[in-house]
Motif scaffolding. Structure first.
Motif, PDB file in Angstrom:
ATOM      1  N   SER A  29      13.784  88.120  36.100  1.00  0.00           N
ATOM      2  CA  SER A  29      15.237  88.056  35.910  1.00  0.00           C
ATOM      3  C   SER A  29      15.753  89.109  34.944  1.00  0.00           C
ATOM      4  O   SER A  29      16.887  89.597  35.091  1.00  0.00           O
ATOM      5  N   HIS A  30      14.950  89.490  33.949  1.00  0.00           N
ATOM      6  CA  HIS A  30      15.411  90.484  32.978  1.00  0.00           C
ATOM      7  C   HIS A  30      15.392  91.895  33.555  1.00  0.00           C
ATOM      8  O   HIS A  30      15.903  92.823  32.928  1.00  0.00           O
ATOM      9  N   ARG A  31      14.837  92.060  34.751  1.00  0.00           N
ATOM     10  CA  ARG A  31      14.802  93.371  35.415  1.00  0.00           C
ATOM     11  C   ARG A  31      15.656  93.378  36.681  1.00  0.00           C
ATOM     12  O   ARG A  31      15.508  94.255  37.527  1.00  0.00           O
ATOM     13  N   CYS A  32      16.520  92.379  36.783  1.00  0.00           N
ATOM     14  CA  CYS A  32      17.351  92.236  37.988  1.00  0.00           C
ATOM     15  C   CYS A  32      18.772  92.734  37.704  1.00  0.00           C
ATOM     16  O   CYS A  32      19.389  92.339  36.704  1.00  0.00           O
ATOM     17  N   MET A  33      19.271  93.564  38.579  1.00  0.00           N
ATOM     18  CA  MET A  33      20.629  94.101  38.469  1.00  0.00           C
ATOM     19  C   MET A  33      21.524  93.406  39.499  1.00  0.00           C
ATOM     20  O   MET A  33      21.264  93.462  40.694  1.00  0.00           O
ATOM     21  N   GLU A  34      22.559  92.742  39.013  1.00  0.00           N
ATOM     22  CA  GLU A  34      23.488  92.043  39.903  1.00  0.00           C
ATOM     23  C   GLU A  34      24.695  92.942  40.163  1.00  0.00           C
ATOM     24  O   GLU A  34      25.447  93.279  39.247  1.00  0.00           O
ATOM     25  N   THR A  35      24.878  93.331  41.416  1.00  0.00           N
ATOM     26  CA  THR A  35      25.931  94.289  41.740  1.00  0.00           C
ATOM     27  C   THR A  35      26.477  94.032  43.132  1.00  0.00           C
ATOM     28  O   THR A  35      25.984  93.157  43.862  1.00  0.00           O
ATOM     29  N   THR A  36      27.483  94.793  43.504  1.00  0.00           N
ATOM     30  CA  THR A  36      28.035  94.745  44.864  1.00  0.00           C
ATOM     31  C   THR A  36      28.717  96.071  45.174  1.00  0.00           C
ATOM     32  O   THR A  36      29.379  96.646  44.305  1.00  0.00           O
ATOM     33  N   PRO A  37      28.543  96.573  46.384  1.00  0.00           N
ATOM     34  CA  PRO A  37      29.274  97.781  46.782  1.00  0.00           C
ATOM     35  C   PRO A  37      30.647  97.464  47.376  1.00  0.00           C
ATOM     36  O   PRO A  37      31.379  98.375  47.753  1.00  0.00           O
ATOM     37  N   SER A  38      30.977  96.177  47.463  1.00  0.00           N
ATOM     38  CA  SER A  38      32.281  95.776  47.998  1.00  0.00           C
ATOM     39  C   SER A  38      32.756  94.521  47.290  1.00  0.00           C
ATOM     40  O   SER A  38      32.150  93.453  47.426  1.00  0.00           O
ATOM     41  N   LEU A  39      33.845  94.652  46.554  1.00  0.00           N
ATOM     42  CA  LEU A  39      34.428  93.498  45.878  1.00  0.00           C
ATOM     43  C   LEU A  39      35.225  92.625  46.842  1.00  0.00           C
ATOM     44  O   LEU A  39      35.580  91.499  46.515  1.00  0.00           O
ATOM     45  N   ALA A  40      35.527  93.159  48.022  1.00  0.00           N
ATOM     46  CA  ALA A  40      36.325  92.416  48.994  1.00  0.00           C
ATOM     47  C   ALA A  40      35.474  91.386  49.717  1.00  0.00           C
ATOM     48  O   ALA A  40      34.262  91.546  49.868  1.00  0.00           O
ATOM     49  N   CYS A  41      36.130  90.336  50.176  1.00  0.00           N
ATOM     50  CA  CYS A  41      35.438  89.253  50.869  1.00  0.00           C
ATOM     51  C   CYS A  41      36.295  88.789  52.046  1.00  0.00           C
ATOM     52  O   CYS A  41      37.510  88.997  52.057  1.00  0.00           O
ATOM     53  N   ALA A  42      35.642  88.152  53.028  1.00  0.00           N
ATOM     54  CA  ALA A  42      36.368  87.639  54.193  1.00  0.00           C
ATOM     55  C   ALA A  42      36.623  86.146  54.086  1.00  0.00           C
ATOM     56  O   ALA A  42      37.153  85.548  55.014  1.00  0.00           O
ATOM     57  N   ASN A  43      36.239  85.545  52.963  1.00  0.00           N
ATOM     58  CA  ASN A  43      36.469  84.117  52.722  1.00  0.00           C
ATOM     59  C   ASN A  43      37.173  83.924  51.384  1.00  0.00           C
ATOM     60  O   ASN A  43      37.160  84.808  50.524  1.00  0.00           O
ATOM     61  N   LYS A  44      37.741  82.736  51.226  1.00  0.00           N
ATOM     62  CA  LYS A  44      38.315  82.351  49.926  1.00  0.00           C
ATOM     63  C   LYS A  44      37.779  80.963  49.579  1.00  0.00           C
ATOM     64  O   LYS A  44      38.501  79.965  49.602  1.00  0.00           O
ATOM     65  N   CYS A  45      36.483  80.918  49.285  1.00  0.00           N
ATOM     66  CA  CYS A  45      35.788  79.648  49.086  1.00  0.00           C
ATOM     67  C   CYS A  45      36.364  78.863  47.909  1.00  0.00           C
ATOM     68  O   CYS A  45      36.772  79.435  46.901  1.00  0.00           O
ATOM     69  N   VAL A  46      36.354  77.549  48.053  1.00  0.00           N
ATOM     70  CA  VAL A  46      36.927  76.704  47.002  1.00  0.00           C
ATOM     71  C   VAL A  46      36.096  76.754  45.719  1.00  0.00           C
ATOM     72  O   VAL A  46      36.603  76.476  44.638  1.00  0.00           O
ATOM     73  N   PHE A  47      34.804  77.110  45.844  1.00  0.00           N
ATOM     74  CA  PHE A  47      33.949  77.162  44.657  1.00  0.00           C
ATOM     75  C   PHE A  47      33.687  78.598  44.201  1.00  0.00           C
ATOM     76  O   PHE A  47      32.690  78.888  43.533  1.00  0.00           O
ATOM     77  N   CYS A  48      34.587  79.503  44.558  1.00  0.00           N
ATOM     78  CA  CYS A  48      34.411  80.918  44.216  1.00  0.00           C
ATOM     79  C   CYS A  48      34.201  81.076  42.708  1.00  0.00           C
ATOM     80  O   CYS A  48      34.972  80.552  41.900  1.00  0.00           O
ATOM     81  N   TRP A  49      33.170  81.835  42.344  1.00  0.00           N
ATOM     82  CA  TRP A  49      32.880  82.084  40.934  1.00  0.00           C
ATOM     83  C   TRP A  49      34.059  82.752  40.239  1.00  0.00           C
ATOM     84  O   TRP A  49      34.291  82.548  39.048  1.00  0.00           O
ATOM     85  N   ARG A  50      34.768  83.601  41.003  1.00  0.00           N
ATOM     86  CA  ARG A  50      35.742  84.489  40.362  1.00  0.00           C
ATOM     87  C   ARG A  50      37.176  84.006  40.500  1.00  0.00           C
ATOM     88  O   ARG A  50      38.116  84.744  40.242  1.00  0.00           O
ATOM     89  N   HIS A  51      37.348  82.762  40.950  1.00  0.00           N
ATOM     90  CA  HIS A  51      38.695  82.187  41.077  1.00  0.00           C
ATOM     91  C   HIS A  51      39.633  83.080  41.903  1.00  0.00           C
ATOM     92  O   HIS A  51      40.809  83.222  41.603  1.00  0.00           O
ATOM     93  N   HIS A  52      39.057  83.740  42.927  1.00  0.00           N
ATOM     94  CA  HIS A  52      39.846  84.503  43.902  1.00  0.00           C
ATOM     95  C   HIS A  52      40.592  85.684  43.290  1.00  0.00           C
ATOM     96  O   HIS A  52      41.666  86.054  43.743  1.00  0.00           O
ATOM     97  N   THR A  53      40.010  86.281  42.240  1.00  0.00           N
ATOM     98  CA  THR A  53      40.626  87.487  41.704  1.00  0.00           C
ATOM     99  C   THR A  53      40.237  88.711  42.527  1.00  0.00           C
ATOM    100  O   THR A  53      40.891  89.755  42.422  1.00  0.00           O
ATOM    101  N   ASN A  54      39.178  88.613  43.317  1.00  0.00           N
ATOM    102  CA  ASN A  54      38.765  89.741  44.138  1.00  0.00           C
ATOM    103  C   ASN A  54      39.622  89.813  45.402  1.00  0.00           C
ATOM    104  O   ASN A  54      40.161  88.812  45.874  1.00  0.00           O
ATOM    105  N   PRO A  55      39.756  91.019  45.994  1.00  0.00           N
ATOM    106  CA  PRO A  55      40.570  91.167  47.212  1.00  0.00           C
ATOM    107  C   PRO A  55      39.879  90.548  48.417  1.00  0.00           C
ATOM    108  O   PRO A  55      38.680  90.268  48.395  1.00  0.00           O
TER     109      PRO A  55
END
Length: 745
Positions: free
Chosen positions: A417-443
Motif C-alpha cells: 500500500s505504501h508503494r501504490c499510487m491512486e490516480t485517474t486520467p479522467s475525473l468525469a464519470c457516467a454515474n452519480k452514485c449515492v455513495f460517491c466518495w467525492r459528493h458529486h464534485t466531479n463532472p
C-alpha cells in the motif's frame, strides 16, 4: 352592385330621352321643364343612389377603423397588464430549490449583489414557503420573486422543491384559482441542470416558468439556464452561466428601481431598454399577434440564444457590472460565441482502439476542470494534472508508511500500500452514485468531449506529484525509513480515484506506459462501456463495480446517465467474461437498498464468470445533499459476512477466500485459484510484467491468463484467521476520538 345599377339606369334614360325628344317642342317652357325632369328622373335617381353609396361606404370604413383601433388598444392594454411592472420595487425574494447546495449558494450570492444596489433582499428555502397562503400576497407587496431551481433525477424537482412545484402545477390548471391568480407578480427564473441528461435538461426551471406565466405572473426577463456540462455550457460552466444571467438581472432590477416600465417580450437582443420607440411598438404589436397564434408551449418558452456575458474569470462572480461596461461584455460574449460555434462540431468519441491519435482543433475544446471545480477538488486534497486528471494520497498509503497496516488489496492480492499510487486520467464519470466518495464534485458525461492531455504527460506528472506527497512524510514521527524509501518508487497504480478511467481515449497507451515502468495496473470501471472493456489491453486486474443486481436498484443507487444503462451493464459483464487476465466483481452493499437481492447477484456472477468477487459494506462519507445515504445504510461486518456466506453457497465454483475486517470487506474466489487445498489469490507482479513484455514483443501472439501470475496467499489473510486480514508484521493502531476520513480508496 351599385355601379351596375347606375350603368343600367343611364342606358334606360337615354332610350326614354330619344323617344320623347320630338314632343318637347309642342309644350310651354314650364311644361317642357317638368317634362324634361320627368323624362330624366332616372339620372336623378342614379345620382341619389351614388351619393348614398358613397356616404354608406365612408361610414362603414370609419366604423371598421374605429373597431380596429379599439381592438388594438385592448390588446395593448392586456399586454401591458402582463408585462409592465410598477416602477417601485419594495424588495427581492430569492427562492431556491437545491439538492447539492449549488442553487443555495447562487441565491446567497445574488442576495448580496442585490443589497449592494440598496434593494432589500431575502433568501428563502422553497421548502419553508407556503405558496397557498403567501404567494398571492407577493402580487401586491411589490416584491420581485426570483426562483433558482435545480433539476434532479429523471427531470424531477429537488427534495426541498417537490411540494412547491406540485402546488404550482395544480394551481395553473385549477379553475378555483383562475388564470389571473398571480396577476402582477414580477418574477424571474434561473434553472440549474445538466444537458447530459437528454430529455430532462432544466425541465424544472422550464416548468416553473410556464406555470407562473399561466397564472398571469409577469416575467421581467429571459429565463436563465445553467449547464453543469462544461462542453455544452454557454459560458463554460454553470457558475459562468449564472454570472451572465445575474449581470442581466441586476441591470433589469436597476431599471425597475428607477421607474422604467420597459415591457419584456423575450425577443429583444439588447440588455437595456430599446432605444427606438417606434420599433418597440412594432415589435410589441407583432408579438401580441404572434402570441394569439402560438401554442401554449411556444408562449411559455422564454429562453433566448443571446449571450449575456463574456467574462471568463469565475472569481469575479461577486462583482456588479456597471452599465458603461456592458458594451465590453457584449463584445467579449460575441467573440466567445463565435469560437464556441466554430468548435461545436468538434467532438472526441471514445476511441474504439484506444490508440494515440491526433485530434484536430484541440484548442477549440473546453477543459474538463473549470476554475470552480479546480477549487473544490483542490480543497479535497487532489493534486490536479493538466485539464482532466488527478492524483491523491490514499490514507492506507499513509498508514503503511507508519507500519499500521495496509488496505484490503494488500490482504487479498499482496499490494504494498505504501508503494501504490491512486490516480485517474479522467475525473468525469457516467454515474452519480449515492455513495460517491467525492459528493458529486466531479463532472459527468457519456462520451469524451473535452480537451485531451497526452498519456505521457499524465503519467509523468502523476508520479511527480505522488512522490512529492510522499516526501512530505520525511522525518515525520512514526514513519519507517525503509518504507519511506520504498514509497518513493511507485510499484502499483490504482486507477480508481474518481470518475471513469476507461473514458479516457488514450487509456491503452496510459496502461502500456505503466507497464513499461513495471508498475502494476488495477483499473475500475462502472460497467457502462462494454466496447471499451473489450478493446482494453491486458491489465494486472480489471474491476467492474456491481452496485446492484436489478435494473431498478441500479438506477436508484448508481443513477446512471445512459438511458440504456441496463443493457450496457449486462454487456459489460459479458465483456469482462471474455478477458483472460484477472477479473473482479466489486459489490458494494448498501443496507436496506441492495442486500436482499441474493438470487439476482448470483445470476450476474454466472453471466461474467469473474475470477474474484469483492463484497464490501458501503462507507459513509458524511452528509451530502446529493444523497440520502446515512449511517443506517452501512452494514455491520457480521452482516457482510452473513451475506457473503449465503451468496457463496449459491455459487458452486466459488468459495470465501480472504477477509479484511478493518475495511468491512471479504473476498470470494473461483476455486481454480485453490491449488492442493491452498489459496493462491496473491499476484506475482514481476512475473506479470515479464508476461506483458513477452506478449508485446510477440505482437500479441503469445498470450497469458490469470493462472500464469498467481502467488500463494499467506495464512493471516485467509477467511477465519485470527488476524482477520491484518498483516502481523504491522502494528494495529486504534485511533481515539476518530474523525471522519473520506480519503480512502
Amino acid at each position: 352592385m351599385l355601379s351596375v345599377f347606375v350603368v343600367v339606369t343611364l342606358c334606360i334614360s337615354r332610350v326614354s330621352a330619344s323617344e320623347t325628344k320630338v314632343s318637347q317642342n309642342a309644350l310651354s317652357p314650364s311644361e317642357s321643364y317638368l317634362m324634361s325632369v320627368w323624362h330624366n328622373r332616372l339620372y336623378l335617381y342614379s345620382a341619389a343612389a351614388l351619393v348614398f353609396g358613397i356616404w354608406f361606404s365612408v361610414k362603414v370604413a370609419l366604423k371598421k377603423n374605429k373597431f380596429f383601433k379599439d381592438s388594438k388598444a385592448q390588446k395593448s392594454s392586456d399586454h401591458s397588464d402582463r408585462d409592465a411592472v410598477a416602477a417601485h420595487v419594495s424588495g427581492v425574494k430569492i427562492f431556491y430549490g437545491s439538492q447539492t447546495g449549488t442553487a443555495k449558494g447562487f441565491a446567497e450570492e445574488l442576495s448580496e449583489e442585490v443589497k449592494t444596489l440598496g434593494v432589500p433582499a431575502k433568501v428563502i428555502d422553497i421548502r419553508d414557503y407556503d405558496p397557498d397562503d403567501q404567494l398571492a400576497d407577493e402580487c401586491t407587496n411589490k416584491s420581485v420573486c426570483v426562483f433558482l431551481v435545480a433539476t434532479y433525477t429523471d427531470g424531477q424537482p429537488t427534495e426541498n422543491a417537490e411540494w412547491f412545484c406540485k402546488w404550482l402545477e395544480e394551481a395553473s390548471t385549477d379553475f378555483r384559482y383562475g388564470k389571473t391568480y398571480l396577476k402582477g407578480l414580477p418574477y424571474a427564473v434561473f434553472g440549474l441542470g445538466n444537458s447530459v441528461y437528454v430529455g430532462h435538461y432544466n425541465t424544472v426551471g422550464t416548468n416553473v416558468d410556464k406555470w407562473l406565466w399561466m397564472l398571469s405572473a409577469v416575467r421581467i426577463m429571459t429565463r436563465g439556464e445553467g449547464d453543469c456540462d462544461v462542453v455544452k455550457s454557454r459560458h463554460g460552466s454553470i457558475q459562468a452561466d449564472f454570472l451572465a444571467w445575474k449581470v442581466k438581472f441586476l441591470i433589469r432590477l436597476q431599471a425597475l428601481v428607477k421607474g422604467e416600465k420597459k415591457s419584456y417580450s423575450g425577443n429583444c437582443k439588447t440588455k437595456g431598454s430599446c432605444k427606438n420607440p417606434k420599433k418597440d411598438g412594432q415589435e410589441e404589436e407583432e408579438e401580441t399577434t404572434a402570441l394569439q397564434n402560438s401554442s401554449e408551449d411556444e408562449l411559455v418558452e422564454s429562453s433566448s440564444d443571446e449571450e449575456e456575458s463574456g467574462l471568463q474569470d469565475e472569481e469575479k462572480s461577486g462583482s456588479v457590472v456597471d452599465m458603461e461596461d456592458l458594451g465590453n461584455i457584449m463584445s467579449s460574449a460575441k467573440r466567445a460565441k463565435s469560437k464556441e460555434e466554430a468548435g461545436a462540431d468538434q467532438m472526441v468519441k471514445i476511441s474504439k482502439v484506444n490508440a494515440v491519435r491526433k485530434i484536430d482543433n484541440e484548442g477549440e475544446r473546453r477543459e474538463m476542470i473549470t476554475p470552480a471545480l479546480r477549487k473544490a477538488l483542490t480543497k479535497q486534497g487532489y493534486k490536479l494534472i493538466g485539464s482532466h486528471s488527478g492524483v491523491k494520497l490514499c490514507r492506507w498509503t499513509k498508514s503503511m508508511l507508519r507500519g499500521r497496516g495496509g488496505c484490503y488489496k494488500h490482504t487479498f492480492y499482496g499490494i504494498e500500500s505504501h508503494r501504490c499510487m491512486e490516480t485517474t486520467p479522467s475525473l468525469a464519470c457516467a454515474n452519480k452514485c449515492v455513495f460517491c466518495w467525492r459528493h458529486h464534485t466531479n463532472p459527468v458525461g457519456t462520451e469524451w468531449r473535452w480537451k485531451m492531455d497526452p498519456a505521457e504527460k499524465i503519467l509523468h506528472e502523476a508520479m511527480e506529484k505522488h512522490q512529492g506527497m510522499i516526501r512530505q512524510f520525511r522525518g515525520v514521527p512514526g514513519v519507517q525509513p525503509e518504507r519511506y524509501e520504498e514509497g518513493l518508487a511507485v510499484k502499483h497504480c490504482a486507477l480508481s480515484l474518481v470518475g471513469e478511467p476507461i473514458m479516457y481515449p488514450e487509456i491503452n497507451a496510459f496502461i502500456c506506459l505503466l507497464h513499461s515502468h513495471r508498475i502494476s495496473s488495477f483499473l475500475v470501471t462502472n460497467a457502462q462501456f462494454p466496447q471499451e472493456i473489450r478493446n482494453l489491453v491486458p491489465v494486472t486486474q480489471l474491476y467492474v463495480s456491481v452496485d446492484a443486481s436489478t435494473r431498478d436498484s441500479l438506477k436508484k443507487i448508481d443513477r446512471p446517465l445512459f438511458k440504456d444503462f441496463w443493457p450496457r451493464f449486462l454487456d459489460s459483464l459479458r465483456a469482462l467474461g471474455e478477458k483472460r487476465q484477472r477479473t473482479v466483481y466489486r459489490l458494494t452493499l448498501v443496507k436496506a437498498w441492495n442486500v436482499e437481492e441474493m438470487l439476482s447477484y448470483s445470476e450476474l456472477i454466472a453471466l461474467g464468470q469473474p475470477d474474484f468477487i469483492e463484497v464490501k459494506g458501503v462507507t459513509y462519507c458524511g452528509e451530502s445533499a446529493a444523497s440520502t445515504l446515512t449511517m443506517a445504510n452501512v452494514p455491520w461486518h457480521q452482516e457482510v459476512v452473513a451475506f457473503v456466506q449465503q451468496l457463496a453457497d449459491m455459487l458452486p465454483q466459488y468459495e470465501i477466500a480472504c477477509e479484511h475486517e478493518h475495511s468491512n470487506c471479504l473476498l470470494i474466489a473461483h476455486t481454480k485459484f485453490k491449488v492442493d487445498g491452498e489459496w493462491w489469490t496473491w499476484i506475482d507482479y514481476e512475473r506479470f510484467q515479464d508476461l506483458v513484455q513477452v506478449q508485446g514483443e510477440s505482437g500479441g501472439q503469445r498470450g497469458f491468463s490469470a493462472l500464469d501470475y498467481m502467488a500463494k496467499t499467506p495464512s493471516w489473510a485467509l477467511f477465519g484467521a485470527n488476524e482477520q486480514g491484518f498483516d502481523p508484521t504491522d502494528t494495529r493502531f486504534q485511533r481515539r476520538n476518530k474523525t471522519k476520513d473520506i480519503s480512502g480508496c
